[in-house]
Design an enzyme around this catalytic site. Structure first.
Site, PDB file in Angstrom:
ATOM      1  N   ASN A  10       0.945  -1.166   0.076  1.00 21.19           N
ATOM      2  CA  ASN A  10       0.224   0.140  -0.052  1.00 21.19           C
ATOM      3  C   ASN A  10       1.039   1.058   0.095  1.00 21.19           C
ATOM      4  OD1 ASN A  10      -1.765   2.022   0.437  1.00 21.19           O
ATOM      5  ND2 ASN A  10      -2.341   1.528   2.599  1.00 21.19           N
ATOM      6  N   LYS A  12       0.006   4.132  -0.297  1.00 20.22           N
ATOM      7  CA  LYS A  12      -0.499   5.536   0.418  1.00 20.22           C
ATOM      8  C   LYS A  12      -0.085   6.747  -0.725  1.00 20.22           C
ATOM      9  CE  LYS A  12       0.107   3.428   4.566  1.00 20.22           C
ATOM     10  NZ  LYS A  12      -0.057   3.667   6.227  1.00 20.22           N
ATOM     11  N   HIS A  96      -9.333   0.927   4.719  1.00 17.71           N
ATOM     12  CA  HIS A  96      -8.087   1.343   5.386  1.00 17.71           C
ATOM     13  C   HIS A  96      -8.387   2.051   6.767  1.00 17.71           C
ATOM     14  CE1 HIS A  96      -4.079   2.563   6.333  1.00 17.71           C
ATOM     15  NE2 HIS A  96      -3.693   1.292   5.697  1.00 17.71           N
ATOM     16  N   GLU A  98      -6.740   4.629   7.660  1.00 14.61           N
ATOM     17  CA  GLU A  98      -6.682   5.745   7.296  1.00 14.61           C
ATOM     18  C   GLU A  98      -8.187   6.481   6.674  1.00 14.61           C
ATOM     19  OE1 GLU A  98      -2.834   5.809   5.328  1.00 14.61           O
ATOM     20  OE2 GLU A  98      -2.014   5.151   7.149  1.00 14.61           O
ATOM     21  N   GLU A 168      -5.539  -5.269  10.276  1.00 16.34           N
ATOM     22  CA  GLU A 168      -4.449  -4.039  10.677  1.00 16.34           C
ATOM     23  C   GLU A 168      -4.618  -3.520  12.070  1.00 16.34           C
ATOM     24  OE1 GLU A 168      -2.282  -3.005   6.905  1.00 16.34           O
ATOM     25  OE2 GLU A 168      -4.204  -1.703   6.890  1.00 16.34           O
ATOM     26  N   GLY A 174       2.331   2.114  10.719  1.00 17.16           N
ATOM     27  CA  GLY A 174       3.180   3.173  10.605  1.00 17.16           C
ATOM     28  C   GLY A 174       4.024   3.625  11.906  1.00 17.16           C
ATOM     29  N   SER A 214       3.222  -2.379  10.350  1.00 18.99           N
ATOM     30  CA  SER A 214       4.985  -2.413  10.577  1.00 18.99           C
ATOM     31  C   SER A 214       5.667  -3.705  10.127  1.00 18.99           C
ATOM     32  CB  SER A 214       5.341  -1.657  12.232  1.00 18.99           C
ATOM     33  OG  SER A 214       4.880  -0.478  12.263  1.00 18.99           O
TER      34      SER A 214
END
Ligand code: PEP
Length: 254
Positions: A10, A12, A96, A98, A168, A174, A214
């Site tokens: 991904n 991003k 996701h 985000e 996730e 991240g 991560s």
């Protein structure tokens, strides 16, 4: 049943198209020497055409990072599944964390997007996962249950052939803090159990559940060794060919 691991990058909101194309070329070259796994890269929308050109003739899949649940119309800033397909995509990421957190996307909207993307013939990586507060507050099971039951609502057994679930944990995305292999296995087994309960044992057995958060070359092997970890959704480490290709190698050797 053996499930073929699917490793996805991904990217991003990173990389201009020339850098995206160069990264895709390196991934495709490395992937050509591997077997037993599937690989997908998900660049920003403006790089899809360039990356699609580079991936022609390779078996690396191409995915979008989001899509809307309409074909076309007055939806400024959105992309339809048909537009992703026009740019060469066979995949899309939906839900996701985000998108959930920054853009306020909830389970009902994500379910509409998921069902429409599947109807259009895209394969979907559907993301779920709890925040640190939810985990520490003992709400993890309820959060995953809601995301699975409401997010996947209405899917038939046939639909699930086009679905990968990405677990996730938000606290691992991240942050450099990776779930331990045991934490990942527990969450994946719990998720598979939820799918069995609500969609049937055969669907659950065949469903690929990726871990994301991560993932790096030095933790990929121990994560993928767990029985319910069927691949990775990789963010930061997918932006560098060396690290992503090392993760691909680790998964192929598992
Ligand atoms: C992600 O954004 O899906 C992700 C897993 O990111 P990272 O690998 O950087 O934690």
């Amino acid at each position: 049943m053996s499930r073929i691991p699917v490793i996805a990058g991904n990217w991003k909101m990173n990389l201009l198209s020339s850098d995206a194309a160069a990264l895709a070329k390196s991934v495709a070259d490395a992937f050509a020497g591997l077997s037993g796994i599937e690989c997908v890269v998900c660049p920003v929308a403006t790089s899809l055409h360039a990356v699609s050109g580079v991936l022609a003739g390779s078996s690396v899949g191409l995915g979008g990072q989001n899509c809307y649940h309409e074909e076309s119309g007055a939806f400024t800033g959105e992309l339809s599944p048909q537009m992703l397909q026009d740019a060469g995509c066979g995949w899309v990421i939906i839900g996701h964390s985000e998108r959930r957190k920054i853009f306020g996307e909830g389970d009902a909207l994500l379910n509409r997007k998921l069902r429409y993307a599947l109807q259009c013939g895209l394969k979907v990586m559907f993301c779920i996962g709890e925040t640190l507060e939810e985990r520490e507050g003992g709400q993890m099971d309820d959060v995953l249950k809601t995301q699975v039951v409401e997010g996947l609502a209405g899917l038939s057994e046939a639909d699930f052939a086009g679905v990968v679930v990405a677990y996730e944990p938000v606290w691992a995305i991240g942050t450099g803090v990776t779930a331990s292999p045991e934490q990942a296995q527990d969450a994946h087994a719990f998720t598979r159990g939820l799918v069995a309960e609500h969609f049937g044992a055969a669907v659950a057995e065949g469903l690929r559940i990726q871990y994301g958060g991560s993932v790096k070359p030095d933790n990929a092997a121990e994560l993928i060794a767990k029985p319910d970890v069927d691949g990775f959704l990789v963010g930061g480490a997918a932006l560098k060919a060396d690290s992503f290709n090392a993760i691909l190698s680790a998964a192929a050797q598992a």
